[in-house]
Structures are given as C-alpha cells and as structure tokens.
Motif scaffolding. Structure first.
Motif: not given
Ligand SMILES: CC(C)(COP(=O)(O)OP(=O)(O)OC[C@H]1O[C@@H](n2cnc3c(N)ncnc32)[C@H](O)[C@@H]1OP(=O)(O)O)[C@@H](O)C(=O)NCCC(=O)NCCS
Length: 149
Positions: A123-124, A127-128, A135
């Motif tokens: 899970f970045e 992006a997330h 992250t």
C-alpha cells in the motif's frame, strides 16, 4: 487492547468496534498475552480468503515494559500452532520502512524457520494513502514447514 494499540506507535489506532470484532469473530486467529491480569501483548491475524495457504499478520503490539523478552515471537509461534492456521506455508504482513523492531521480529521469524523474507510495496504513500501515511511494505515469508495438527 484499544489502549495497548494506542500506546504502540506506529500502529494505526483502530476503533474499539474493530478491536471487538477481532476479539469475537476472529478470536481463533488472534492472540493476547496477560501477566498478573495486565494485558501485555496482542496480535491480530487472519487467513486471507483468496490465499488459504497464508497466515496474514495484521497488528503486533507488546507493551513497552514487556519488550525485548521474546513475547512477540512467542505469540507468533502460538498462532502458527493454532488449528485455524493448519496447512499454511506462507506468512505475510506489512511494515513501514523505518520500523526496525518489526523488521527484526519478522527477519528473526524467517531465520527460525529457514524461510526467505521478500519485501515489496503493498500500500503506497501516494497511490493508496493520498500522502497521509508511509508506504506499507509487504513482508512475505516462505516456505514455512506445514504444521501437523
Ligand atoms: C515490534 C514489537 C512487537 C517487538 O516485540 P518484542 O516482544 O519486543 O519482540 P521480541 O522480544 O519477541 O523480539 C523478536 C526479535 O526481534 C528483535 N527485536 C525486537 N525489538 C527490536 C528492536 N527495537 N531493535 C532491534 N531488534 C529488535 C529481537 O532481538 C528478536 O530477534 P532475535 O530472536 O534474533 O534476538 C514491539 O517492539 C512493539 O510492540 N512495537 C510497537 C508496535 C509495532 O511496531 N508493531 C509491529 C508492527 S506489525
């Protein structure tokens, strides 16, 4: 348990409702440790529905006063021996890059079982988490010896 998790940064603080679900619906795959009536340790875990050969570790918390005594490792081994995890060959978890204690725990677990630990981003941050959380790196430990039940 809610207080123990809150006293164990960098763990995310869950709602009490989430913790209560872990204690009831997921009690077969979670463990807590007490001494003299005091809650000192907790691991939440489950078997991902899409990966039945995997033991996923969600959160590990040991009270600051009980750290360095092997309690986290004992709780991991207790879970590994549970009937609920029979047949699992893989352990996964996620850890932030700077959590030295957590990486050390899982590296030690891999060594004990002669397994390899591989890291990959799961899970970045951007992006997330929209930049609000570091992250989360997946640690994948395999192959684990199958437990005989
Ligand atoms: C990570 C944590 C659970 C470790 O608990 P613990 O009971 O102290 O760990 P253990 O005593 O079982 O140690 C297991 C291994 O990790 C190593 N380790 C534990 N803490 C460490 C630290 N701060 N620095 C370096 N190594 C450490 C131990 O040396 C041991 O390795 P060894 O068997 O090779 O000697 C505890 O520090 C904690 O609750 N931290 C805050 C919450 C957190 O980060 N949880 C993990 C996220 S999933």
């Amino acid at each position: 348990m809610t207080a123990l998790i809150a006293a164990s940064p960098p763990l995310d603080i869950n709602s009490a409702y989430c913790n209560l679900l872990q204690c009831t619906d997921f009690s077969d795959t979670c463990v807590l440790a007490e001494r003299g009536g005091e809650l000192l340790g907790w691991i939440s875990a489950y078997r991902p529905p899409a990966a039945p050969d995997t033991l996923f570790i969600w959160q590990v918390a040991v009270a600051p006063a009980a750290r360095g005594e092997g309690l986290a490792m004992r709780m991991l081994e207790e879970l590994r021996g549970r009937p609920a995890f029979a047949g699992t060959r893989v352990l996964t978890t996620t850890v932030t890059a700077d959590n030295t204690a957590s990486w050390s725990l899982f590296e030690a677990f891999a060594r004990r079982h002669g397994a390899t630990l591989e890291r990959s981003p799961r899970f970045e941050r951007q992006a997330h988490f929209a930049g609000a959380h570091d992250t989360e790196w997946e640690a994948r430990i395999a192959p684990l010896p199958t437990q005989s039940q």
